[in-house]
Scaffold this motif. Structure first.
Motif, mmCIF file in Angstrom:
data_model
loop_
_atom_site.group_PDB
_atom_site.id
_atom_site.type_symbol
_atom_site.label_atom_id
_atom_site.label_comp_id
_atom_site.label_asym_id
_atom_site.label_seq_id
_atom_site.Cartn_x
_atom_site.Cartn_y
_atom_site.Cartn_z
ATOM 1 N N ASP A 32 1.073 -14.748 -20.773
ATOM 2 C CA ASP A 32 1.776 -14.849 -22.053
ATOM 3 C C ASP A 32 2.511 -16.181 -22.162
ATOM 4 N N THR A 33 3.211 -16.550 -21.092
ATOM 5 C CA THR A 33 3.926 -17.831 -21.092
ATOM 6 C C THR A 33 2.951 -18.987 -21.246
ATOM 7 N N ALA A 34 1.838 -18.937 -20.521
ATOM 8 C CA ALA A 34 0.825 -19.995 -20.637
ATOM 9 C C ALA A 34 0.269 -20.051 -22.051
ATOM 10 N N LEU A 35 0.057 -18.897 -22.633
ATOM 11 C CA LEU A 35 -0.473 -18.825 -23.998
ATOM 12 C C LEU A 35 0.515 -19.427 -24.992
ATOM 13 N N GLN A 36 1.783 -19.074 -24.837
ATOM 14 C CA GLN A 36 2.816 -19.559 -25.760
ATOM 15 C C GLN A 36 3.060 -21.060 -25.636
ATOM 16 N N THR A 37 2.879 -21.606 -24.442
ATOM 17 C CA THR A 37 3.144 -23.028 -24.205
ATOM 18 C C THR A 37 1.883 -23.889 -24.244
ATOM 19 N N GLY A 38 0.728 -23.242 -24.394
ATOM 20 C CA GLY A 38 -0.527 -23.992 -24.438
ATOM 21 C C GLY A 38 -0.941 -24.545 -23.083
ATOM 22 N N GLN A 39 -0.443 -23.938 -22.026
ATOM 23 C CA GLN A 39 -0.754 -24.387 -20.673
ATOM 24 C C GLN A 39 -1.873 -23.530 -20.079
ATOM 25 N N PRO A 40 -2.518 -24.030 -19.043
ATOM 26 C CA PRO A 40 -3.514 -23.190 -18.348
ATOM 27 C C PRO A 40 -2.803 -22.093 -17.556
ATOM 28 N N LEU A 41 -3.553 -21.132 -17.145
ATOM 29 C CA LEU A 41 -3.013 -20.060 -16.324
ATOM 30 C C LEU A 41 -2.483 -20.662 -15.026
ATOM 31 N N PRO A 42 -1.236 -20.381 -14.670
ATOM 32 C CA PRO A 42 -0.685 -20.983 -13.449
ATOM 33 C C PRO A 42 -1.333 -20.404 -12.184
ATOM 34 N N ALA A 43 -1.314 -21.209 -11.145
ATOM 35 C CA ALA A 43 -1.888 -20.796 -9.857
ATOM 36 C C ALA A 43 -1.214 -19.526 -9.347
ATOM 37 N N ARG A 44 0.045 -19.341 -9.667
ATOM 38 C CA ARG A 44 0.772 -18.132 -9.234
ATOM 39 C C ARG A 44 0.088 -16.864 -9.752
ATOM 40 N N ALA A 45 -0.425 -16.917 -10.972
ATOM 41 C CA ALA A 45 -1.119 -15.748 -11.535
ATOM 42 C C ALA A 45 -2.371 -15.428 -10.724
ATOM 43 N N LEU A 46 -3.077 -16.450 -10.290
ATOM 44 C CA LEU A 46 -4.278 -16.220 -9.481
ATOM 45 C C LEU A 46 -3.919 -15.712 -8.086
ATOM 46 N N ARG A 47 -2.786 -16.151 -7.530
ATOM 47 C CA ARG A 47 -2.320 -15.606 -6.247
ATOM 48 C C ARG A 47 -1.967 -14.125 -6.415
ATOM 49 N N HIS A 48 -1.293 -13.808 -7.514
ATOM 50 C CA HIS A 48 -0.976 -12.407 -7.799
ATOM 51 C C HIS A 48 -2.253 -11.582 -7.934
ATOM 52 N N TYR A 49 -3.226 -12.156 -8.602
ATOM 53 C CA TYR A 49 -4.490 -11.455 -8.783
ATOM 54 C C TYR A 49 -5.156 -11.176 -7.438
ATOM 55 N N ARG A 50 -5.182 -12.156 -6.532
ATOM 56 C CA ARG A 50 -5.815 -11.950 -5.228
ATOM 57 C C ARG A 50 -5.120 -10.826 -4.451
ATOM 58 N N LEU A 51 -3.803 -10.768 -4.505
ATOM 59 C CA LEU A 51 -3.074 -9.687 -3.852
ATOM 60 C C LEU A 51 -3.369 -8.359 -4.552
ATOM 61 N N TRP A 52 -3.385 -8.379 -5.882
ATOM 62 C CA TRP A 52 -3.724 -7.191 -6.686
ATOM 63 C C TRP A 52 -5.103 -6.667 -6.260
ATOM 64 N N PHE A 53 -6.057 -7.562 -6.144
ATOM 65 C CA PHE A 53 -7.421 -7.190 -5.761
ATOM 66 C C PHE A 53 -7.443 -6.591 -4.358
ATOM 67 N N ALA A 54 -6.739 -7.224 -3.432
ATOM 68 C CA ALA A 54 -6.706 -6.747 -2.046
ATOM 69 C C ALA A 54 -6.057 -5.359 -1.958
#
Length: 158
Positions: free
Chosen positions: A112-134
């Motif tokens: 949401d923050t990335a969407l609102q600021t026009g930024q790419p998805l931060p690396a932190r989100a992908l780290r969260h995703y990897r833990l979520w997946f595990a």
């Protein structure tokens, strides 16, 4: 009125909702993350969080309650080995699910923050995703084990 059949129906229904929602939302989240599109990730993660509150949480509460009800109605001992294994696997799934819900909310918020600021998805989100997946794998396998135990009711050591 046959209370056993009502309890059994509720138990099977709640297990189906719990497992089905879990695997369905997991598939959607994996598919969304693969796109790397912030809009898609935000939309899907938002829906996954809502689905967990509307479907998974009530089913996750109803599942052990109806299981206990069935145990009492059938006269099983609460310490039957197959039940002890079921409890352990269910607790494992629950302990994995709690942080998964938090991670989903964080992924949603980061997107949401990335969407609102026009930024790419931060690396932190992908780290969260990897833990979520595990964390999803032991929960998934744990619930598969609970399904098997629920149906087979094996007599360990007999």
């Amino acid at each position: 009125m046959d209370w056993y059949l009502i309890g059994k129906w509720l138990h099977i229904l709640s297990s189906t909702v719990l497992f089905g929602t879990g695997i369905g939302t997991a598939f959607q989240m994996v598919w969304a993350i693969r796109t790397r599109r912030v809009e898609t990730i935000h939309s899907v993660a938002s829906g996954v969080v809502v689905a967990d509150w509307i479907f998974t949480t009530p089913a996750g509460i109803l599942q052990p309650l109806t299981g206990l009800w069935l145990i009492l109605l059938q006269g099983w001992s609460l310490s039957e080995p197959w039940l002890l294994a079921s409890y352990a696997l269910y607790v494992l799934a629950f302990l994995c699910w709690v942080p998964v819900v938090r991670l989903q909310m964080q992924i949603r918020d980061l997107a949401d923050t990335a969407l609102q600021t026009g930024q790419p998805l931060p690396a932190r989100a992908l780290r969260h995703y990897r833990l979520w997946f595990a964390l999803g794998w032991p929960a998934f396998l744990g619930l598969l084990g609970v399904f098997w135990l629920m149906v087979a009711k094996p007599q360990f050591g007999a």
